[in-house]
Design a protein around this motif. Structure first.
Motif, mmCIF file in Angstrom:
data_model
loop_
_atom_site.group_PDB
_atom_site.id
_atom_site.type_symbol
_atom_site.label_atom_id
_atom_site.label_comp_id
_atom_site.label_asym_id
_atom_site.label_seq_id
_atom_site.Cartn_x
_atom_site.Cartn_y
_atom_site.Cartn_z
ATOM 1 N N GLY A 176 42.066 35.753 40.968
ATOM 2 C CA GLY A 176 41.426 36.928 41.390
ATOM 3 C C GLY A 176 41.919 37.471 42.617
ATOM 4 O O GLY A 176 42.904 36.890 43.064
ATOM 5 N N GLU A 220 37.388 40.332 42.894
ATOM 6 C CA GLU A 220 37.684 40.881 41.629
ATOM 7 C C GLU A 220 38.612 40.222 40.838
ATOM 8 O O GLU A 220 39.556 39.532 41.156
ATOM 9 C CB GLU A 220 38.323 42.306 41.837
ATOM 10 N N ASP A 273 40.192 40.079 36.495
ATOM 11 C CA ASP A 273 40.465 40.547 35.187
ATOM 12 C C ASP A 273 41.205 40.038 34.179
ATOM 13 O O ASP A 273 41.851 39.080 34.689
ATOM 14 C CB ASP A 273 40.862 41.930 35.508
ATOM 15 N N ILE A 278 43.265 41.954 31.231
ATOM 16 C CA ILE A 278 43.349 43.200 30.546
ATOM 17 C C ILE A 278 45.032 43.286 29.907
ATOM 18 O O ILE A 278 45.952 42.847 30.659
ATOM 19 C CB ILE A 278 43.328 44.521 31.397
ATOM 20 N N TRP A 301 38.871 43.087 30.228
ATOM 21 C CA TRP A 301 37.706 43.360 31.185
ATOM 22 C C TRP A 301 38.051 42.999 32.644
ATOM 23 O O TRP A 301 39.242 42.663 33.018
ATOM 24 C CB TRP A 301 36.527 42.180 30.649
ATOM 25 N N SER A 302 37.192 43.615 33.436
ATOM 26 C CA SER A 302 37.273 43.317 35.026
ATOM 27 C C SER A 302 35.816 43.238 35.607
ATOM 28 O O SER A 302 34.683 43.703 35.101
ATOM 29 C CB SER A 302 37.779 44.727 35.578
ATOM 30 N N ILE A 319 33.533 42.699 39.465
ATOM 31 C CA ILE A 319 33.721 42.842 40.596
ATOM 32 C C ILE A 319 32.288 42.263 41.321
ATOM 33 O O ILE A 319 31.344 42.479 41.046
ATOM 34 C CB ILE A 319 34.013 44.354 41.217
ATOM 35 N N GLY A 339 30.731 44.845 36.243
ATOM 36 C CA GLY A 339 31.794 44.451 35.386
ATOM 37 C C GLY A 339 32.057 45.463 34.030
ATOM 38 O O GLY A 339 30.881 45.948 33.814
ATOM 39 N N ARG A 399 33.810 46.002 30.269
ATOM 40 C CA ARG A 399 34.851 45.692 29.087
ATOM 41 C C ARG A 399 35.422 46.916 28.498
ATOM 42 O O ARG A 399 34.519 47.934 28.251
ATOM 43 C CB ARG A 399 33.993 44.731 27.928
#
Length: 137
Positions: free
Chosen positions: A19, A70, A72, A74, A82-83, A85, A127, A129
């Protein structure tokens, strides 16, 4: 894009090991890529004595410093994923038993002595998606 609830966001965060941490250095935002582990609902990363994050959290005392974290996953081709935070307080781990446990749980990705650990309490978790768009028709 669909929003994630807290538990789903934290589960996704636990499913990856890399992250980015955002913290303040010299009154400006600083971003560092780090590997992490989730332990008892908190994000744990290892660091070293001279690292900016170690210095910032060490100066803060028990109150900690506000950070964002953060992560993710992707897909660059499909743009799906997804992400997550997390915003919370980061504190330097000073308990020797916890520190020894984190050293056993989390292997640093860099070839450097990482003899400190930082723990982030996730106060705000958000977060999303990225999902496929239905075809127009």
């Amino acid at each position: 894009m669909t929003q994630l609830d807290r538990s789903e966001a934290l589960a996704l965060l636990a499913s990856v090991s890399l992250g980015r941490i955002v913290f303040t250095q010299n009154a400006l935002p600083t971003v560092r890529p780090v590997n992490h582990v989730i332990d008892r609902g908190q994000i744990v990363l290892r660091t070293h004595a001279g690292a900016a994050l170690t210095l910032q959290t060490g100066r803060a005392g028990n109150g900690g410093v506000v950070v964002a974290y953060e992560a993710d996953a992707i897909d660059p081709v499909t743009h799906l994923g997804w992400s997550v935070i997390v915003t919370g307080y980061a504190r330097l781990v000073d308990d020797p038993e916890d520190l020894a446990r984190y050293h056993a749980m989390l292997e640093p990705w860099v070839a450097q002595t990482m003899d400190h650990a930082v723990r982030i309490r996730p106060d705000l978790v958000s977060g999303f998606r990225l999902t496929a768009q239905p075809l127009a028709g």
